[in-house]
Design a protein around this motif. Structure first.
Motif, PDB file in Angstrom:
ATOM      1  N   ARG A  63     -59.372  53.511 -23.040  1.00 56.78           N
ATOM      2  CA  ARG A  63     -59.702  52.973 -21.732  1.00 56.78           C
ATOM      3  C   ARG A  63     -60.119  54.090 -20.772  1.00 56.78           C
ATOM      4  NH1 ARG A  63     -54.976  50.552 -19.789  1.00 56.78           N
ATOM      5  NH2 ARG A  63     -54.260  50.407 -21.936  1.00 56.78           N
ATOM      6  N   ARG A  64     -59.377  55.211 -20.812  1.00 60.12           N
ATOM      7  CA  ARG A  64     -59.729  56.305 -19.930  1.00 60.12           C
ATOM      8  C   ARG A  64     -61.097  56.874 -20.310  1.00 60.12           C
ATOM      9  NH1 ARG A  64     -55.892  58.750 -16.976  1.00 60.12           N
ATOM     10  NH2 ARG A  64     -57.727  59.701 -16.046  1.00 60.12           N
ATOM     11  N   SER A 117     -52.205  50.844  -3.343  1.00 55.45           N
ATOM     12  CA  SER A 117     -52.422  51.050  -4.760  1.00 55.45           C
ATOM     13  C   SER A 117     -51.139  50.902  -5.549  1.00 55.45           C
ATOM     14  CB  SER A 117     -53.012  52.447  -4.961  1.00 55.45           C
ATOM     15  OG  SER A 117     -53.474  52.615  -6.246  1.00 55.45           O
ATOM     16  N   TRP A 131     -64.115  55.074 -18.949  1.00 60.87           N
ATOM     17  CA  TRP A 131     -64.421  55.310 -17.541  1.00 60.87           C
ATOM     18  C   TRP A 131     -65.246  56.575 -17.345  1.00 60.87           C
ATOM     19  CZ3 TRP A 131     -64.342  52.724 -13.171  1.00 60.87           C
ATOM     20  CH2 TRP A 131     -63.559  51.568 -13.072  1.00 60.87           C
ATOM     21  N   ARG A 162     -55.728  45.670 -10.969  1.00 58.66           N
ATOM     22  CA  ARG A 162     -57.126  46.088 -10.821  1.00 58.66           C
ATOM     23  C   ARG A 162     -57.363  46.898  -9.544  1.00 58.66           C
ATOM     24  NH1 ARG A 162     -60.498  41.937 -14.006  1.00 58.66           N
ATOM     25  NH2 ARG A 162     -60.377  40.524 -12.290  1.00 58.66           N
ATOM     26  N   ASP A 190     -55.267  48.801  -7.981  1.00 59.85           N
ATOM     27  CA  ASP A 190     -54.719  50.121  -8.232  1.00 59.85           C
ATOM     28  C   ASP A 190     -55.687  50.939  -9.071  1.00 59.85           C
ATOM     29  OD1 ASP A 190     -52.048  51.365 -10.343  1.00 59.85           O
ATOM     30  OD2 ASP A 190     -53.030  52.273  -8.607  1.00 59.85           O
ATOM     31  N   ASN A 191     -56.153  50.326 -10.148  1.00 63.59           N
ATOM     32  CA  ASN A 191     -57.071  51.001 -11.036  1.00 63.59           C
ATOM     33  C   ASN A 191     -58.313  51.474 -10.289  1.00 63.59           C
ATOM     34  OD1 ASN A 191     -57.450  51.958 -13.567  1.00 63.59           O
ATOM     35  ND2 ASN A 191     -58.564  50.162 -14.291  1.00 63.59           N
ATOM     36  N   ALA A 239     -47.930  52.831 -17.607  1.00 61.27           N
ATOM     37  CA  ALA A 239     -49.373  52.786 -17.322  1.00 61.27           C
ATOM     38  C   ALA A 239     -49.997  51.566 -17.959  1.00 61.27           C
ATOM     39  CB  ALA A 239     -50.031  54.055 -17.829  1.00 61.27           C
ATOM     40  N   GLN A 240     -49.522  51.253 -19.142  1.00 63.33           N
ATOM     41  CA  GLN A 240     -50.065  50.067 -19.807  1.00 63.33           C
ATOM     42  C   GLN A 240     -49.743  48.820 -19.029  1.00 63.33           C
ATOM     43  OE1 GLN A 240     -48.570  51.081 -23.944  1.00 63.33           O
ATOM     44  NE2 GLN A 240     -50.146  49.576 -24.342  1.00 63.33           N
ATOM     45  N   ARG A 291     -59.408  55.276  -9.761  1.00 64.34           N
ATOM     46  CA  ARG A 291     -60.649  55.777 -10.368  1.00 64.34           C
ATOM     47  C   ARG A 291     -61.559  56.386  -9.330  1.00 64.34           C
ATOM     48  NH1 ARG A 291     -58.066  56.868 -13.073  1.00 64.34           N
ATOM     49  NH2 ARG A 291     -56.848  55.430 -14.254  1.00 64.34           N
ATOM     50  N   TYR A 307     -54.813  53.371 -24.577  1.00 70.33           N
ATOM     51  CA  TYR A 307     -54.780  54.038 -23.288  1.00 70.33           C
ATOM     52  C   TYR A 307     -55.887  55.082 -23.200  1.00 70.33           C
ATOM     53  CZ  TYR A 307     -52.793  56.956 -19.593  1.00 70.33           C
ATOM     54  OH  TYR A 307     -52.594  57.697 -18.467  1.00 70.33           O
TER      55      TYR A 307
END
Lengths: 325, 557, 322
Positions: A10-11, C120, A14, C126, C128-129, A322-323, C133, A7
């Motif tokens: 991945r963040r 979302s 970004w 995707r 939602d992501n 979240a996962q 972001r 997790y």
């Protein structure tokens, strides 16, 4: 912990993407704004042709993307450019000392927020039903509602002008074991007060709401029946459940230093990053603007990441959800 | 959730916060020489410390000062920078406080019969501040050529030095040096200008013609390598001993100064940032404080104790509204005149600005050389204004007109607001205000992207040429309005070369009257210096514009 | 058992009944504070809306004989440095606040935020992501700084655009009414305001997504659109109502801040930001504090009322209470 590590990773991946996007947008907007620092510094006396020639020499009339690539290259190799407001001084030499100033009084604000907000909120909840509760809500709300732009002159007027209790602004620095601290003088009281009042009020409101919820729960009644002090029960619940929003609050506070500090520092004459940011935009000090925005964005992303990690650590459900998403 | 986890998380959070702050502190304290409050004098890096003002010493003057843009004489184009430059550096000639031209580093000079060749004889006792060597003619050649050198990227070099023969070519990069500047020997400098110009020496009083230490400056430009300016090796009456950028500037007297009177102040501290001037003055933290519109009534009251310490003096400037004469609707002189007549300048000055300023009829301020007492300004006449406007097409002509102003903040200031309100009342027109920040504003002015604007102009030197020629001559680079009047041009041309001062001034006055009649500008007011000065500060004559002043000031307790 | 259209509809109706109507009003009435808050908001907003008819003077009308006057029959709040009537200025500023906050809410908070939040939260994965972001990126930028830069860059373009609109439509006075400023301000506020609302709605949707009745609706074949707007939306409407109330207050405050910085409403248009800016400054405070106190008091009352109302609404609309 594989889930958490993944997790976080991945963040983290970004983050550079976001930073790059932010840098591009800011750069483009900054350069596209009419006028540049040469206009400001040349002033009304200069010959426009000479100014044009100098503009060309400095590369200010190259296409925006060319200038951006140049900036990106320089920054990644550590050269953040030179300030235009303080000619001849490297940007990092101006920004970091100023950032330190802003961080100092904001740190005090954070400290006060939690140190005062939680107990006061709990106390207000325990006093529900008496006259003090709506009074408390009202006060909290008042301080939390009024914008900084208004509280600053009002507090200045009350404390510095009318009752002459505090200096009306400025910033003193004293050395403390090799570190320069500005928070050891009375001049720090006004800025901290201005920011802490709404902050404490906001947290106290939230804490009060949480506590009120708790007080109605079955298990609390059970605990009370067993004879445990109400306060112990309440506070352990509060701390546990308020933790998540507190962490969120912390994250946003740390990262949102810049916004409110602009007004505060401009009005009170504090040499912090906010005031400098404002000046930089007005003077089209491009290098400074970019550096400040990037520092701000990085701090924000870092803070957010820390918050998310803490969340995931505390409450496995969130992480799993979240996962799954 | 178990308590153990809770404690773990809380500790982790606390540690994280402390680490972040610690890292920032380390970065800050380590880099930028910010550690320690002693400023290493050889290292040109600034600190952002704001120690409370150090203990006052005997013979120290404290006052407010503006934030300079740069202290490099070749690059400075604004009054804020010039204010410090004229104390720390010096040039061939200078002004005394009566605005008379006096010899400075040049002890005397000869002028050829055709008025084009100046031979300056330099003193032989002028040392740079570090005492290492004398100033020679070669240093002047270096400094002036540096200001004109295209490599230096100076925006003002040409403005003040382009009368010199060969300057323009050199500035365009066509030649290797300026032919009109000749070093005859160490003590003699010969400057040749393109034609007789009475005001040439006056232009040399401006920082652009000052001397700098070539060993220190090297090939620094206006934008790169400028950190020598943080600890400059100048020649002026004061040395820059400490500059806390954005906060404070400290000057100390130059013991070896070559002119009389030598500076008697031991030290001068300028407060650059924040603080309330009046409060600091009352607390004896500063010895001089400007008085603004909000305090002026209290100070003017004879029963107020501070009233005795109040000083006001005319400044050499003019604040005005300018028009874009090349485009409608302001290409019609009647429209301009109508707006001019619809303004009550008296009320502006007395009510809005509480007599802190003098209403302006013409361009030149009162007390300025060449000021014409009998000038016929455009009078305030509502009815005539209306009539003129109707003749020109009525209020519709001014529909969608905007007044460009520079400023940051929610309000354009009481003056502009009052002016717009007056036009609404008296002429029935609503002019919109467009506020931009200074950079955008100047850019727009240069490109002619405006209809009306407001600005001020401060004199650089006491000669009408500095106002009338620079702003109103058809080809002048600084003529934003686009004003072009052949008769005025002729008068200005004649005045440029006229030897007799009285005749010169008369020519300028004729030009000024024509300019005022044409209403290319609406001159609004001339501001004054309004100050509180402590009684123990003697001889601080409020300078009307930037001239060296501090060496005359004494403190007597 | 077979799921048909009917049970899901019935379930929906049951949920819809939970959405406040009568009960809300009755509960609100029980909270005196809420009534006072509503009253304050109403008075100020009405003053703003009716300003063109009610205000005794214009925002700019000077009276040089009568500057810095104290309260009088003619000027209940006194006059300012140019003799302008403070009461009228407050009313005209209220008008600006009404316009800006309402518009900002409608565009940014409401439309954009709710839609993106619903999308979302429901779509997940995707989309939602991506949305989250992008929201992060907006949030990461120091807002105020970017707003200042945006204002410097775009103001001219917006004005030119409106001039063109004037030409095409033949309607006059759009530019001089200050419309470009308003658009810039509430555009800016929307740009950064949608993220909060979207996140809020999204979290609520996430919670509701797996509930039985939504699953039922999906199994019954309802389209995504229908699920979003007929099933999910009413259930998040509680949160939205509260968020709107609070955002109206926040938008008013933000407009003041932006105008104070010089990137909001431009002179000579009225705004509390302008009045507060004029009234600040140490020398002003010393001699004429009422220039600051009058607009501050009105603004504070307004924002306090919004927050109070928001608080009460949260209490009332929260299903767990009582």
């Amino acid at each position: 912990m594989q889930g958490l590590a993944g997790y976080v990773l991945r963040r983290l991946l970004w983050a550079p993407v976001i930073l790059l996007a932010v840098s591009m947008v800011t750069f483009a907007l900054g350069r596209l704004a009419p006028g540049d620092y040469l206009d400001v510094q040349a002033g009304p006396r200069a010959n426009p042709e000479t100014v044009e020639r100098i503009r060309h020499e400095l590369g200010l009339d190259d296409p925006v993307y060319v200038q951006y690539v140049r900036w990106l290259g320089d920054s990644l190799s550590g050269d953040l450019g030179q300030s235009v407001i303080y000619r001849g001084v490297d940007v990092e030499d101006v920004i970091f000392p100023r950032l330190w100033v802003t961080v100092q009084y904001n740190f005090l604000v954070l400290l006060l927020t939690f140190a005062i907000g939680i107990p006061v909120g709990t106390w207000a909840a325990l006093k529900r039903g008496t006259l003090l509760d709506p009074l408390a809500i009202g006060t909290f709300l008042l301080f939390a509602s009024v914008p900084v732009v208004v509280t600053i002159p009002i507090l200045q007027w009350l404390l510095a002008v009318k009752f002459d209790l505090l200096p009306s602004g400025g910033w003193d620095v004293r050395e403390f074991y090799g570190i320069e601290l500005g928070i050891l003088s009375e001049r720090v009281i006004l800025p901290v007060l201005v920011l802490a009042l709404p902050s404490v009020a906001g947290l106290a409101r939230y804490v009060r709401a949480q506590v009120l919820e708790v007080m109605d729960q079955d298990y609390v009644r059970t605990a009370r029946a067993k004879g445990l002090a109400e306060f112990t029960v309440v506070s352990s619940y509060v701390v546990r459940n308020a933790l998540l929003p507190i962490i969120t609050l912390l994250g946003f506070e740390l990262a949102g230093l810049l916004g409110g500090s602009i007004f505060l520092e401009t009005l009170l004459g504090i040499p912090g990053i906010g005031a400098y940011a404002f000046e930089s935009i007005g003077s089209r000090d491009y290098d400074s603007i970019m550096a400040i925005v990037m520092v701000g964005a990085s701090a924000f992303i870092l803070a957010n990441l820390l918050v998310d990690i803490a969340y995931g650590f505390i409450d496995p459900r969130i992480r799993l959800r979240a996962q799954a998403a | 959730m178990e308590t153990r986890r809770l404690v773990l998380v809380l500790t982790g959070l606390a540690v994280a916060v402390i680490v972040v702050i610690g890292v920032l502190a380390a970065v800050v304290a380590g880099g930028g020489d910010g550690g320690g409050s002693s400023n290493n004098p050889d290292n040109g890096t600034p600190t952002v410390e704001t120690s409370p003002l150090p203990e006052r010493i005997e013979g120290e003057l404290r006052l407010f000062g503006p934030d300079p843009i740069t202290l490099d004489p070749a690059c400075a184009s604004d009054a804020s920078s010039a204010e410090y430059i004229v104390e720390v550096f010096s040039g061939l000639v200078s002004f005394d406080r009566d605005l008379k031209l006096i010899p400075d580093i040049a002890e005397k000079w000869d002028l050829s019969d055709d008025g084009r060749v100046y031979t300056f004889h330099l003193r032989n006792n002028v040392l740079f501040h570090d005492g290492s060597r004398r100033v020679t003619a070669g240093d002047f050649k270096f400094s002036m050529e540096r200001a004109l050198n295209p490599r230096t990227l100076s925006t003002v070099g040409e403005v003040y030095l382009d009368d010199i023969v060969g300057a323009k070519e050199f500035a365009r990069g066509e030649t290797d040096s300026v032919s009109g500047i000749k070093v005859v020997n160490d003590n003699t400098l010969e400057i040749t200008i393109d034609e007789r110009k009475e005001f040439f020496l006056a232009k040399l009083t401006y920082p652009t013609g000052y001397v700098v230490d070539q060993r220190e400056v090297g090939d620094a430009t206006c934008f790169e390598g400028a950190n020598w300016t943080l600890k400059p090796n100048g020649t002026g009456p004061f040395k820059l001993s400490k500059w806390v950028v954005g906060q404070r500037m400290e000057l100390e007297a130059n013991e070896d100064y070559y002119l009389d009177p030598k500076p008697s102040l031991a030290k001068v501290t300028y407060v650059l940032a924040g603080g309330s001037p009046l409060t600091m003055y009352e607390n004896n933290e500063v010895d001089l404080a400007p008085v603004g519109v909000n305090d002026i009534e209290r100070i003017r009251d004879p029963s107020e104790s501070l009233n005795k310490e109040f000083v006001e003096k005319e400044s050499m400037n003019v604040f005005y509204i300018g028009f874009n004469i090349e485009e409608p609707p302001f290409n019609d002189p009647n429209v301009r005149k109508a707006l001019a007549m619809g303004l009550d300048k008296e009320t502006l000055a007395t009510v809005v600005l509480k007599d802190l300023v003098t209403p302006a009829g013409g361009i030149l301020p009162p007390g300025f050389p060449g000021f014409n007492e009998d000038l016929q300004g455009v009078p305030f006449d509502k009815d005539e204004a209306r009539r003129l406007l109707d003749d020109a097409g009525g209020p519709d002509v001014l529909k969608d007109v905007t007044l460009l102003t520079s400023g940051r903040g929610a309000s354009a200031g009481p003056i502009l607001e009052a002016i717009i309100a007056m036009w609404e009342e008296n002429l029935g027109v609503t002019i919109a205000l467009e506020q931009e920040d200074f950079a955008t504003f100047l850019g727009d002015l240069d490109e002619g992207r405006f209809q009306m604007y407001d600005l001020g102009w401060v004199a650089d030197y006491p000669d009408p040429q500095n106002f009338l020629d620079i702003k109103f001559q058809s080809d002048s680079a600084n003529n934003e309005t686009g004003y072009s009047n052949g008769e005025v041009d002729g008068l200005l041309e004649d005045a440029r070369t006229e030897k007799n001062e009285q005749t010169r001034f008369r020519l300028y006055q004729q030009a000024e009257q024509l300019i005022v009649n044409d209403s290319a500008w609406i001159p609004l007011y001339h501001s004054k210096s309004n100050s509180l000065i402590k009684p123990y500060v003697k001889n601080y004559d409020l300078p009307p514009f930037v001239i060296p002043n501090l060496r005359y000031v004494t403190i007597s307790r | 058992m077979q799921y048909t259209e009917a049970p899901s509809e019935a379930v929906y109706e049951a949920q819809a009944r939970a959405v406040p109507s009568f009960r809300l009003l009755r509960r609100l009435a029980r909270r005196r504070l809420a009534i006072i808050a509503l009253a304050v908001i109403a008075v100020i907003y009405l003053a703003g809306i009716l300003a063109p008819w009610l205000a005794p003077y214009s925002f700019t009308k000077p009276d040089f004989e009568n500057t810095f006057a104290g309260p009088s029959l003619d000027h209940p709040f006194g006059t300012d440095r140019l003799g302008r009537d403070m009461l009228s200025r407050v009313m005209w500023s209220a008008q600006t606040t009404v316009i800006v906050s309402a518009a900002a809410m409608l565009t940014g908070g409401l439309a954009l935020g709710v839609t993106l939040g619903l999308l979302s939260g429901y779509a997940g994965g995707r989309l939602d992501n991506l949305i989250m972001r992008i929201g992060d990126a907006f949030y990461a930028v120091p807002t105020i700084l970017l707003l200042i830069i945006i204002s410097a860059t775009l103001r001219k373009s917006v004005e030119n655009f409106f001039r063109d609109v004037e030409d095409w439509t033949g309607i006059d006075g759009i530019v001089s009414s200050g419309a470009p400023s308003y658009v810039l301000v509430f555009g800016a506020l929307s740009l950064f305001g949608w993220v909060g609302m979207a996140r809020l709605v999204r979290s609520q949707v996430l919670a509701l997504r797996e509930t039985d009745y939504v699953l039922a609706a999906r199994a019954a074949g309802a389209s995504t659109f229908r699920i979003l707007f007929r099933h999910l939306l009413p259930n998040v409407s509680n949160i939205i109502v509260v968020a709107i109330t609070l955002s109206l207050g926040a938008a008013a405050g933000a407009e003041v801040a932006l105008t104070w910085l010089g990137i909001g409403i431009q002179p000579p248009h009225p705004s509390f930001g302008v009045m507060i800016f004029d009234g600040s400054g140490l020398t002003n405070l010393r001699t004429h504090p009422n220039l600051l106190l009058v607009p501050s008091a009105v603004l504070a009352a307004l924002m306090l009322s919004f927050n109070l109302l928001g608080d009460v609404l949260t209490d009332v609309l929260s299903p767990r209470r009582r």
